[in-house]
Each structure stands twice: as C-alpha cells, then as structure tokens.
Design a protein around this motif. Structure first.
Motif, PDB file in Angstrom:
ATOM      1  N   HIS A  45     -37.380  17.427  33.504  1.00  0.00           N
ATOM      2  CA  HIS A  45     -38.263  16.703  33.845  1.00  0.00           C
ATOM      3  C   HIS A  45     -39.298  16.921  33.667  1.00  0.00           C
ATOM      4  O   HIS A  45     -39.863  15.977  32.994  1.00  0.00           O
ATOM      5  N   ALA A  94     -39.977  15.889  29.635  1.00  0.00           N
ATOM      6  CA  ALA A  94     -40.635  14.870  29.683  1.00  0.00           C
ATOM      7  C   ALA A  94     -41.550  13.873  30.422  1.00  0.00           C
ATOM      8  O   ALA A  94     -42.672  12.775  29.941  1.00  0.00           O
ATOM      9  N   HIS A  95     -41.936  14.301  31.417  1.00  0.00           N
ATOM     10  CA  HIS A  95     -42.836  13.822  32.719  1.00  0.00           C
ATOM     11  C   HIS A  95     -43.916  14.489  31.621  1.00  0.00           C
ATOM     12  O   HIS A  95     -45.216  13.672  31.692  1.00  0.00           O
ATOM     13  N   GLU A 106     -44.385  14.673  28.161  1.00  0.00           N
ATOM     14  CA  GLU A 106     -44.703  13.670  27.535  1.00  0.00           C
ATOM     15  C   GLU A 106     -44.955  12.010  27.466  1.00  0.00           C
ATOM     16  O   GLU A 106     -44.936  11.184  26.549  1.00  0.00           O
ATOM     17  N   GLY A 107     -44.847  11.764  28.748  1.00  0.00           N
ATOM     18  CA  GLY A 107     -45.611  10.590  29.232  1.00  0.00           C
ATOM     19  C   GLY A 107     -44.006   9.957  29.571  1.00  0.00           C
ATOM     20  O   GLY A 107     -43.943   8.729  29.368  1.00  0.00           O
ATOM     21  N   LYS A 108     -42.550  10.379  29.246  1.00  0.00           N
ATOM     22  CA  LYS A 108     -41.151   9.719  28.906  1.00  0.00           C
ATOM     23  C   LYS A 108     -41.386   9.596  30.378  1.00  0.00           C
ATOM     24  O   LYS A 108     -40.175  10.307  30.893  1.00  0.00           O
ATOM     25  N   TYR A 109     -41.593   8.598  31.406  1.00  0.00           N
ATOM     26  CA  TYR A 109     -41.189   8.254  32.760  1.00  0.00           C
ATOM     27  C   TYR A 109     -39.667   8.369  32.698  1.00  0.00           C
ATOM     28  O   TYR A 109     -39.380   8.787  34.472  1.00  0.00           O
ATOM     29  N   GLU A 110     -38.804   7.304  32.748  1.00  0.00           N
ATOM     30  CA  GLU A 110     -37.863   7.021  32.550  1.00  0.00           C
ATOM     31  C   GLU A 110     -37.348   7.688  32.372  1.00  0.00           C
ATOM     32  O   GLU A 110     -35.980   8.068  33.444  1.00  0.00           O
ATOM     33  N   LEU A 111     -37.294   8.557  31.230  1.00  0.00           N
ATOM     34  CA  LEU A 111     -36.068  10.123  31.091  1.00  0.00           C
ATOM     35  C   LEU A 111     -36.067  11.180  32.010  1.00  0.00           C
ATOM     36  O   LEU A 111     -35.806  11.745  32.195  1.00  0.00           O
ATOM     37  N   HIS A 140     -40.481   7.365  40.288  1.00  0.00           N
ATOM     38  CA  HIS A 140     -40.459   6.909  38.957  1.00  0.00           C
ATOM     39  C   HIS A 140     -39.500   5.499  38.327  1.00  0.00           C
ATOM     40  O   HIS A 140     -39.777   5.015  37.738  1.00  0.00           O
ATOM     41  N   ASN A 164     -41.339   2.762  36.329  1.00  0.00           N
ATOM     42  CA  ASN A 164     -40.597   1.359  35.470  1.00  0.00           C
ATOM     43  C   ASN A 164     -39.757   0.266  35.520  1.00  0.00           C
ATOM     44  O   ASN A 164     -38.756   0.057  35.495  1.00  0.00           O
TER      45      ASN A 164
END
Length: 413
Positions: free
Chosen positions: A145, A148-149, A151-156, A182, A186
């Motif tokens: 988590h 991913a956070h 890296e800006g991959k908020y859905e993941l 999140h 999203n």
C-alpha cells in the motif's frame, strides 16, 4: 427509574433520573429490571443506533438486548438472572417498536454466550469480509500500500490497504480508513461505502476530530452517487449537525433534495450556503432554480439578476433569466391569439399586452447580448439568442448568430 440515551457530535450519554446509580448494589439486591434498563440504554450506544436514524426498530431492540446479555455475562450475572433484566412485553402488544418476546430472550442469551467465549468486545457486524489472521500478510500488504501510494497508484493502494485490514482480523482500522478514502476518491462509491460502514461499526475513535466528522460526510456522498437519497440525507444531516458551516455538506444536502424534487428543503440549504458564501453566484443561481420550480417566477428573476450582478459572466444565470422572459412572453402570445381575450378585454388591453410581449423579448435579448459582449464565443448564449431571433423574425441577426455558431463548431472539431 428511567434511562434515556442521547449523543452530542462526538460523545454519548445515558441520562439517569436519579442522583446516583450503584451497579454492584443493583446486582446484590437483585434489582434486575433497573439494571436491565440502564444496560439496554448503553447497548444502543454500543451498537451505534443513535448516530443514524433507523427504520428497523426490531433490529435495534434485539441488538441492544444482545449487548445487555454480553455485559451481564462479563459482570458475572447468571444466564437466568440476565433474562430477568429485560422488560418483555406480551406478544399481543408487539408493534413497530417492540420485538416479540422470543426474539428478545434469544438475543439476551446470544449476548450472554458471547461473553462466556473469552472475547472482550461484542462481535462486529462486518461489512468487509475478514480473512484468516496473518501478521505476515498484513505487513506485506501494508508495505505494498505504501509503495503504491508513493507512486500515485491510488486505486491499487486502496486494494492493498483493504487486504491489510482483512488479514489483521479487523484490527488495523487505519488501513481500512485509507482504503475507504481512496475508493471514494477513485469513484468506487460502493466499495468506499462498504469500508466506511465497517469502520463506523468498529469505531472511529482513533481518528482526529475532523477525520471523524468527515466520515459522515463521505458516507453521505457515497450514498448520493449510489442514488440512495434517503440514506444520503440521513448521513449528511448528521454531518451538518456536527459541521454546520461546511459548504460541501450543505451542497450535497441541497443536491439530494433536488433529486427528490423537494424544492423547499433544497432551497433551505442553498440559503445557508448563501449566508456562508454570499459572493458565489452559483448559490444565488441555484436558489433561483428552486423558486422557479415552485412557480415563484418573480423571486427567481430577482435571484438570477443578483447572480449576474455578482458575476457578469455567469452564463447560467443569463440564460435562465432570458428563458424566463421568453416563457412569460410566450404565455401572453397564446392569450393574444385567442379571440375571447381580444373580445373580452378590448383593443386597448390587447395593445398593452402586445407591448408587454415586445418588452419581455427585448429584455431577454438585452440580457444575452450583454453576456455576449463579455464572452463572444459563449455557445449557450448564442443558441438562446438564436431561438429568440427565430421567434421574433429578425432574419439578419439570426443569420449572424448561425454563422458564428458554425465557425465555433468547426474550431472545436
């Protein structure tokens, strides 16, 4: 002795109509009825019934009775005496607020048995399914988590946070709060709602004050986007009581009542927004809409004018105002075309009405042309002007607007 449960925005109370209450004395003296009433009031708090209005009173009573049995079990009271604490009503008097005796007895026994199982808290009504507890999996998903956070991959990130909560046995509420937020950001409103309802059930005491209050706002917004208007109103109203000056809450309350076509309630919340943010033309425009829907045209006209005064480039208000003028003129045109109107009112009245029609159409044109001076490429204004020119037979101006719209259409391709 009577008891009553109530709550303030962040605290819960049980009102006792006596100066003191000694639980040990009640147990020693076998005052089961008084003890049961007090614990039943506490049970409603433990199950969070006072936070949001419910339409299922049976379920609330049963859940509060479960809490009574659970607490008495922890206090060392026998199962038999625990059953004596509930005011069971005869089945002949069962109604929308009193559950049948057998259901309440079973609830007390169920709660008492839970208390004997060694657990320190009431079983939770999880909306999110839990997975077999694994500290390794929990920590692994927390790390995923965080990565991913960053890296800006908020859905993941939201899915990893949810997994961390599930593998924690429901203890890692911080990860659940991250997932809920999140998912909402999203646009996954159903998942966000599921997470937030689980979070509310498990407790939000670990959040800062603003975070606690924000939960109710977002839950209400989730319900709004899921088109569950009544539930949206319940949560947003609760949020408004706690955050009376929050414009986002007021905006969604107004929007929800608009969806329900309750224009009076919609307008009441828009008025509150205007008091807090008087220089925002959108609020004034929206209040105008509510009056227009209630057939109070003159109030609507006044508000659209006010919005234009605040922001002269406010296209929505200019178009709405011009449209009202045109609609009023069209209504008079229908009268002018009826023979009975002319015969009944005479030539003088007929001419006066005709002059009023021309005046209304001129006002509509003026409102729009002034807007066009400020923004020559405003398509909505041009399209409304085109409608007026077609109606009034102004061919030359009609052709000019049509050419301008054609050019703008080509530019947008």
């Amino acid at each position: 002795m009577n008891f009553d449960s109530f709550h303030s925005p962040l605290e819960r109370f049980v009102v006792i109509q006596e100066n003191t209450l000694d639980l040990d004395s009640l147990i020693a003296n076998h005052d089961w009825n008084i003890l049961g009433r007090f614990l039943h009031a506490m049970g409603h708090h433990m199950r969070q019934h006072l936070l949001i209005d419910s339409i299922d009173f049976f379920e609330e009573e049963v859940e509060a009775d479960e809490a009574v049995g659970f607490m008495l079990s922890k206090m060392g009271v026998s199962k038999e005496n625990s059953l004596k604490t509930i005011d069971f009503v005869p089945d002949s008097t069962v109604n929308e607020t009193h559950a049948p005796t057998i259901k309440r007895k079973n609830a007390v026994i169920r709660g008492w048995n839970w208390g004997q199982d060694g657990t320190s808290t009431l079983p939770k009504k999880d909306y999110v399914e839990l997975l077999p507890v694994s500290e390794t999996q929990e920590l692994d998903y927390m790390q995923q988590h965080n990565t991913a956070h960053k890296e800006g991959k908020y859905e993941l990130a939201s899915w990893h946070a949810l997994k961390a909560f599930q593998y924690s046995g429901g203890k890692n509420r911080k990860m659940l709060a991250e997932a809920a937020y999140h998912f909402h950001q999203n646009g996954q409103f159903a998942m966000s709602l599921k997470c937030y309802l689980t979070l509310l059930d498990r407790g939000i005491g670990f959040l800062a004050r603003n975070g606690k209050l924000n939960v109710f706002v977002i839950v209400g917004i989730n319900y709004y986007f899921l088109e569950e208007w009544d539930m949206a109103i319940q949560y947003l109203t609760a949020a408004h009581l706690m955050l009376p000056k929050d414009l986002q809450t007021l905006n969604y309350l107004a929007a929800t009542y608009q969806k329900k076509r309750d224009w009076e309630m919609c307008g009441s919340y828009v008025k509150k927004m205007i008091k807090l943010d008087s220089k925002n033309p959108d609020h004034t425009f929206n209040l105008g809409i509510t009056y227009e829907r209630q057939q109070e045209v003159h109030k609507a006209i006044s508000l659209y004018r006010r919005a234009i005064y605040i922001t002269p480039t406010h296209t929505k208000s200019r178009v709405a105002l011009a449209t009202l003028y045109v609609n009023e003129a069209n209504g008079l045109i229908l009268l002018l075309r009826s023979k009975g109107y002319y015969q009944g009112m005479g030539q003088k009245k007929y001419k006066k009405t005709r002059a009023t029609v021309n005046d209304l159409l001129a006002k509509a044109e003026q409102v729009l042309t002034k807007g066009l001076d400020l923004n020559p490429d405003d398509i909505r204004i041009l399209e409304t002007l085109l409608m007026i020119y077609k109606q009034t037979g102004k061919k030359e101006k009609q052709e000019q607007v049509e050419k301008r719209l054609e050019v703008l259409g080509q530019q947008s391709e």
